[in-house]
Enzyme design. Structure first.
Site, PDB file in Angstrom:
ATOM      1  CG  HIS A 248     -33.098 -44.980   9.382  1.00  0.00           C
ATOM      2  ND1 HIS A 248     -32.409 -46.150   9.189  1.00  0.00           N
ATOM      3  CD2 HIS A 248     -34.348 -45.349   9.758  1.00  0.00           C
ATOM      4  CE1 HIS A 248     -33.209 -47.190   9.442  1.00  0.00           C
ATOM      5  NE2 HIS A 248     -34.396 -46.726   9.803  1.00  0.00           N
TER       6      HIS A 248
ATOM      7  CG  HIS B 124     -36.907 -46.045  13.886  1.00  0.00           C
ATOM      8  ND1 HIS B 124     -36.903 -47.353  14.339  1.00  0.00           N
ATOM      9  CD2 HIS B 124     -36.626 -46.133  12.558  1.00  0.00           C
ATOM     10  CE1 HIS B 124     -36.613 -48.166  13.338  1.00  0.00           C
ATOM     11  NE2 HIS B 124     -36.451 -47.456  12.239  1.00  0.00           N
ATOM     12  CD  GLU B 125     -38.251 -43.613  10.046  1.00  0.00           C
ATOM     13  OE1 GLU B 125     -37.324 -43.729   9.216  1.00  0.00           O
ATOM     14  OE2 GLU B 125     -38.937 -44.587  10.406  1.00  0.00           O
TER      15      GLU B 125
ATOM     16  CB  CYS C 102     -36.298 -50.988  10.848  1.00  0.00           C
ATOM     17  SG  CYS C 102     -35.459 -49.901   9.697  1.00  0.00           S
ATOM     18  CG  LEU C 103     -40.308 -50.257   6.046  1.00  0.00           C
ATOM     19  CD1 LEU C 103     -40.714 -49.102   5.146  1.00  0.00           C
ATOM     20  CD2 LEU C 103     -41.251 -51.439   5.876  1.00  0.00           C
TER      21      LEU C 103
ATOM     22  N   GLY D 158     -42.838 -45.079   8.770  1.00  0.00           N
ATOM     23  CA  GLY D 158     -41.785 -44.078   8.631  1.00  0.00           C
ATOM     24  C   GLY D 158     -40.729 -44.559   7.662  1.00  0.00           C
TER      25      GLY D 158
ATOM     26  CD  GLN E 189     -35.439 -46.724   6.414  1.00  0.00           C
ATOM     27  OE1 GLN E 189     -36.119 -45.763   6.730  1.00  0.00           O
ATOM     28  NE2 GLN E 189     -35.800 -47.975   6.682  1.00  0.00           N
TER      29      GLN E 189
END
Ligand code: NI
Length: 167
Positions: free
Chosen positions: A137, A133-134, A91-92, A46, A51
């Site tokens: 962000h 989660h996304e 997470c990235l 994701g 991000q």
């Protein structure tokens, strides 16, 4: 397609609140494709526009093993939440850190696709985790914000150490 640069903590831009998408043009479709390419290459399941320092309400997700079920959610809204599940998240934007986070187990989400068409879907298990989660962000929230202050502090220390080691 262009691979985009992913911001990592403690970059303050990750705290930006994303604005709704109002124009569904070719530029938006290209951006969504670049987001997907960036997510697949990372690799991740994701990625939120926040991000990559684009503060619009757009996230891409693909939890399939074959990486052939891309989802692009624009202006997404969770309209119903049920139950509870705990899942280990990463997470990235928070490389190398994993932690258990409590989230709703089933969600109902409304969103638009790249053409502006409205959709509604139900998600559970990993997909529900990923969507929650996304969407966080887009509100400037990272998964570490769900941890206790002590656990968050420990995670931030580990993150700093890893950043030093990679320099
Ligand atoms: Ni993330």
């Amino acid at each position: 397609m262009t691979k985009l640069t992913i911001l990592t903590l403690p970059d303050k831009r990750l705290k930006t609140i994303a604005k709704p998408v109002t124009v569904f043009d070719q530029k938006l479709q290209e951006f969504a494709n670049n987001m997907l390419e960036t997510m697949y290459e990372a690799p991740g399941i994701g990625l939120a526009a926040t991000q990559v320092d684009e503060h619009i309400q757009l996230v891409v997700i693909d939890i399939s093993e074959e990486k052939n079920q891309p989802l692009c959610l624009i202006n997404p809204k969770i309209i119903q939440k049920d139950g509870q599940q705990v899942h280990e998240e990463g997470c990235l934007s928070v490389p190398g850190i994993y932690a258990k986070v409590k989230r709703a187990s089933t969600i109902e989400v409304k969103y638009q696709d790249e053409t502006g068409k409205e959709h509604q879907m139900q998600a559970d298990e990993l997909l529900a985790v990923c969507i929650q989660h996304e969407l966080d962000h887009l509100k400037g929230i990272v998964f570490l914000d769900h941890l206790s202050p002590l656990k968050r502090k420990m995670a931030m220390k580990k993150l700093e150490k890893e950043a030093e080691n990679s320099d």
